[in-house]
Structures are given as structure tokens and as C-alpha cells.
Enzyme design. Structure first.
Site, PDB file in Angstrom:
ATOM      1  N   SER A 128      12.096   4.117 -70.909  1.00 60.55           N
ATOM      2  CA  SER A 128      12.299   2.708 -71.263  1.00 60.55           C
ATOM      3  C   SER A 128      11.004   1.944 -71.046  1.00 60.55           C
ATOM      4  O   SER A 128      10.518   1.827 -69.914  1.00 60.55           O
ATOM      5  CB  SER A 128      13.399   2.099 -70.398  1.00 60.55           C
ATOM      6  OG  SER A 128      13.382   0.697 -70.564  1.00 60.55           O
TER       7      SER A 128
ATOM      8  N   HIS B  50      12.532   4.339 -75.617  1.00 60.77           N
ATOM      9  CA  HIS B  50      13.686   3.442 -75.489  1.00 60.77           C
ATOM     10  C   HIS B  50      13.211   1.989 -75.451  1.00 60.77           C
ATOM     11  O   HIS B  50      12.415   1.613 -74.586  1.00 60.77           O
ATOM     12  CB  HIS B  50      14.443   3.802 -74.214  1.00 60.77           C
ATOM     13  CG  HIS B  50      15.750   3.095 -74.044  1.00 60.77           C
ATOM     14  ND1 HIS B  50      16.901   3.499 -74.676  1.00 60.77           N
ATOM     15  CD2 HIS B  50      16.096   2.002 -73.305  1.00 60.77           C
ATOM     16  CE1 HIS B  50      17.900   2.699 -74.325  1.00 60.77           C
ATOM     17  NE2 HIS B  50      17.437   1.776 -73.495  1.00 60.77           N
TER      18      HIS B  50
ATOM     19  N   ASP C 183      14.406  -1.861 -75.155  1.00 58.03           N
ATOM     20  CA  ASP C 183      15.512  -2.715 -74.721  1.00 58.03           C
ATOM     21  C   ASP C 183      15.379  -4.110 -75.308  1.00 58.03           C
ATOM     22  O   ASP C 183      14.485  -4.864 -74.942  1.00 58.03           O
ATOM     23  CB  ASP C 183      15.527  -2.788 -73.186  1.00 58.03           C
ATOM     24  CG  ASP C 183      16.002  -1.498 -72.561  1.00 58.03           C
ATOM     25  OD1 ASP C 183      17.140  -1.084 -72.870  1.00 58.03           O
ATOM     26  OD2 ASP C 183      15.238  -0.893 -71.777  1.00 58.03           O
TER      27      ASP C 183
ATOM     28  N   MET D  34      16.921  -7.723 -75.610  1.00 59.69           N
ATOM     29  CA  MET D  34      17.848  -8.629 -74.902  1.00 59.69           C
ATOM     30  C   MET D  34      17.659 -10.049 -75.419  1.00 59.69           C
ATOM     31  O   MET D  34      16.526 -10.477 -75.669  1.00 59.69           O
ATOM     32  CB  MET D  34      17.565  -8.597 -73.402  1.00 59.69           C
ATOM     33  CG  MET D  34      17.592  -7.200 -72.797  1.00 59.69           C
ATOM     34  SD  MET D  34      17.468  -7.264 -71.013  1.00 59.69           S
ATOM     35  CE  MET D  34      17.152  -5.534 -70.636  1.00 59.69           C
TER      36      MET D  34
ATOM     37  N   HIS E 299      17.919  -0.186 -78.183  1.00 60.18           N
ATOM     38  CA  HIS E 299      19.150  -0.546 -77.472  1.00 60.18           C
ATOM     39  C   HIS E 299      19.346  -2.056 -77.580  1.00 60.18           C
ATOM     40  O   HIS E 299      18.662  -2.831 -76.909  1.00 60.18           O
ATOM     41  CB  HIS E 299      18.980  -0.083 -76.006  1.00 60.18           C
ATOM     42  CG  HIS E 299      20.128  -0.409 -75.110  1.00 60.18           C
ATOM     43  ND1 HIS E 299      20.052  -0.279 -73.742  1.00 60.18           N
ATOM     44  CD2 HIS E 299      21.392  -0.841 -75.371  1.00 60.18           C
ATOM     45  CE1 HIS E 299      21.214  -0.615 -73.200  1.00 60.18           C
ATOM     46  NE2 HIS E 299      22.042  -0.974 -74.170  1.00 60.18           N
TER      47      HIS E 299
ATOM     48  N   MET F 170      20.991  -5.257 -76.731  1.00 61.43           N
ATOM     49  CA  MET F 170      21.870  -5.957 -75.777  1.00 61.43           C
ATOM     50  C   MET F 170      21.921  -7.404 -76.233  1.00 61.43           C
ATOM     51  O   MET F 170      21.351  -8.304 -75.612  1.00 61.43           O
ATOM     52  CB  MET F 170      21.305  -5.817 -74.357  1.00 61.43           C
ATOM     53  CG  MET F 170      21.547  -4.432 -73.770  1.00 61.43           C
ATOM     54  SD  MET F 170      20.473  -4.066 -72.381  1.00 61.43           S
ATOM     55  CE  MET F 170      19.022  -3.518 -73.266  1.00 61.43           C
TER      56      MET F 170
ATOM     57  N   MET G  49      26.275   2.950 -69.924  1.00 57.19           N
ATOM     58  CA  MET G  49      25.422   2.229 -68.979  1.00 57.19           C
ATOM     59  C   MET G  49      25.824   2.584 -67.553  1.00 57.19           C
ATOM     60  O   MET G  49      27.002   2.539 -67.209  1.00 57.19           O
ATOM     61  CB  MET G  49      25.565   0.709 -69.173  1.00 57.19           C
ATOM     62  CG  MET G  49      25.002   0.155 -70.472  1.00 57.19           C
ATOM     63  SD  MET G  49      23.249   0.477 -70.739  1.00 57.19           S
ATOM     64  CE  MET G  49      22.493  -0.311 -69.315  1.00 57.19           C
TER      65      MET G  49
ATOM     66  N   ASP H  61      21.909   5.332 -69.086  1.00 57.58           N
ATOM     67  CA  ASP H  61      20.827   4.356 -68.952  1.00 57.58           C
ATOM     68  C   ASP H  61      21.100   3.480 -67.735  1.00 57.58           C
ATOM     69  O   ASP H  61      22.131   2.812 -67.672  1.00 57.58           O
ATOM     70  CB  ASP H  61      20.794   3.514 -70.241  1.00 57.58           C
ATOM     71  CG  ASP H  61      19.698   2.471 -70.260  1.00 57.58           C
ATOM     72  OD1 ASP H  61      18.835   2.483 -69.369  1.00 57.58           O
ATOM     73  OD2 ASP H  61      19.698   1.651 -71.207  1.00 57.58           O
TER      74      ASP H  61
HETATM   75  C1  DX5 Z   1      18.825  -2.142 -68.532  1.00 57.65           C
HETATM   76  C2  DX5 Z   1      18.160  -1.397 -69.640  1.00 57.65           C
HETATM   77  C3  DX5 Z   1      17.524  -0.127 -69.224  1.00 57.65           C
HETATM   78  C4  DX5 Z   1      16.444  -0.254 -68.194  1.00 57.65           C
HETATM   79  C5  DX5 Z   1      16.495   0.979 -67.359  1.00 57.65           C
HETATM   80  O1  DX5 Z   1      19.566  -3.180 -69.048  1.00 57.65           O
HETATM   81  O2  DX5 Z   1      19.087  -1.106 -70.680  1.00 57.65           O
HETATM   82  O3  DX5 Z   1      17.060   0.635 -70.336  1.00 57.65           O
HETATM   83  O4  DX5 Z   1      15.158  -0.416 -68.706  1.00 57.65           O
HETATM   84  O5  DX5 Z   1      15.608   0.849 -66.312  1.00 57.65           O
HETATM   85  P1  DX5 Z   1      15.673   1.762 -65.015  1.00 57.65           P
HETATM   86  O6  DX5 Z   1      15.549   3.170 -65.470  1.00 57.65           O
HETATM   87  O7  DX5 Z   1      14.527   1.274 -64.218  1.00 57.65           O
HETATM   88  O8  DX5 Z   1      17.022   1.489 -64.370  1.00 57.65           O
HETATM   89 ZN    ZN Z   2      18.429   0.358 -72.255  1.00 51.54          ZN
END
Ligand code: DX5
Ligand code: ZN
Length: 214
Positions: free
Chosen positions: A9, A34, A36, A38, A67, A69, A140, A174
Site C-alpha cells: 500500500s 495497492h 487507497d 479515500m 481500493h 473507500m 478489511m 488489508d
Molecule cells: C486502510 C487502507 C490500507 C492501509 C494498510 O484503510 O485500506 O490499505 O494502507 O496499511 P497497513 O498495512 O499499515 O495497516
Molecule cells: Zn486498502
């Protein structure tokens, strides 16, 4: 060769040196990248959007695992697919149950993989009926929103019933994944691990990725 797909990520990367940090994980054997996304509504944090994803596509040599969110994921499938997503994952909690199949099929019309994610409080039993249409289920193992949180082991147990009914599905986890928690998930049947902090804060990235793949 390992059949575990490791997807670092980039939320834990240095955003001012993103290309450098993408190359670091590529060279260390990462399978996917990956990303993320948001929106500050579905989750409290705001991160990466379409333009940054398109820029990443120009420098990355591995598939982009995006991903989402975000609320109203329907609106953003086309822009992210055109920006270069190879796997596009929306959240089950962000859509109505009767929209799931249509959205899944819509993602596939762009010639990419369709994923769906569930948050820690969503029972996996609720989504088992959608698995035959999906390419990937993302379970998750932390509340989405931030990197660096603690792994929730009860969430990992959701992998088992999903794997039992869907032997060929990509089941990704994740949140709080490291060598130890990744092993728990692989034992339950996960075959894709996302890791941010564990990979990017490791002194030996090659070894960190190799341990996740083992
Ligand atoms: C959290 C994200 C993850 C995050 C994981 O909302 O979806 O992808 O980056 O980070 P770690 O591996 O540090 O928990
Ligand atoms: Zn993620």
C-alpha cells in the site's frame, strides 16, 4: 513460485517521492501496487484521486490495485478505469445490495478485475451470494481510513467461509498485515496480502515481501 499476491500500500510511501517508492517495491518483488482512494465521507481521511492514479500508471510496471473507500463508487469507476486501474474494488457498504451485481459487471466491461470489500463489522455471510460474479473479495482487517492500525484477528476468520464456497476467488486482506498476521490469513485461505507500514517501514523490503509470499 508463490501464489500469494503481495500488494504494497503506497499510503505508507513518501508522497513526495512516489516514483522512487514504487520502484523500491517493484524491485523487491511486489506483484501489485495497492492504491487507497479515500473521499473524506465514506472514511474520515482524504488521500489519492484520479490524476495521481494516472500519473502512477505512467511509471508503474505492475498492476494497479485500486481500493475505493468512497461514497457513490458508481460515479468513479470509469475515471479510475481510464486512469489505469487493473483491479477496481468498491465497498459493499457504499452501495445498495441490489446494485452490487450490476456494479460488478460494469467494472468488468472495462476489461479489468472487479473487487468488493467489506468492513470489519459486515458479516461475510451477507456477501457470499455475490462471490460467483466477483474476481476478488477484500476483507478489511482494520477499520478503513488509516494505515498503521492493529490487525483485528476476528475479521480474518471471515476468510474461511468465503474460501470454502469460492475456491478460485482472489481473497485479499488489508490492515495490520505483517509476516505473522499474514500467515494467519494465508492459513485461512487468503491469497492476496496488502501491507503498508510493514513493507515501507521495514529495513529489508526484499525480506518483508518474501516473508509475505512464503
Ligand atoms: C486502510 C487502507 C490500507 C492501509 C494498510 O484503510 O485500506 O490499505 O494502507 O496499511 P497497513 O498495512 O499499515 O495497516
Ligand atoms: Zn486498502
Amino acid at each position: 513460485m508463490s501464489n500469494i499476491i503481495v500488494s504494497p500500500s503506497i499510503l505508507s510511501a513518501d508522497f513526495a517521492n512516489l516514483e522512487r517508492d514504487i520502484k523500491r517495491v517493484e524491485k523487491a518483488g511486489a506483484d501489485w501496487l495497492h492504491i487507497d482512494v479515500m473521499d473524506g465521507h465514506f472514511v474520515p481521511n482524504i488521500t489519492i484521486g484520479v490524476p495521481v492514479t494516472a500519473s502512477i500508471k505512467k511509471v508503474a510496471n505492475i498492476p494497479l490495485d485500486v481500493h475505493l473507500m468512497i461514497e457513490n463508487p458508481q460515479k468513479y469507476i470509469e475515471p479510475f478505469a481510464k486512469a489505469g486501474a487493473d483491479i477496481l474494488t468498491f465497498h459493499y457498504e457504499a452501495v445498495l445490495p441490489d446494485e452490487v451485481t450490476q456494479l460488478t459487471e460494469y467494472i468488468k466491461t472495462f476489461g479489468i478485475k472487479a473487487g468488493m470489500s467489506i468492513k470489519p463489522k459486515t458479516p461475510v455471510e451477507e456477501v457470499l451470494k455475490y462471490l460467483p460474479n466477483l474476481d476478488m473479495l477484500l476483507i478489511m482487517t482494520v477499520e478503513p481510513g488509516f494505515g498503521g492500525q492493529k490487525f483485528m484477528s476476528d475479521c480474518a476468520e471471515k476468510i474461511k467461509p468465503a474460501r470454502e464456497i469460492a475456491p478460485d476467488l482472489i481473497i485479499q486482506v488489508d490492515g495490520g498485515i505483517n509476516a505473522e498476521t499474514g500467515k494467519i490469513c494465508k492459513n485461512f485461505g487468503a491469497n492476496s496480502l496488502v501491507a503498508g507500514n510493514y513493507i515501507y517501514n521495514s529495513e529489508d523490503i526484499n525480506r518483508a515481501i518474501a516473508l509475505l509470499k512464503a
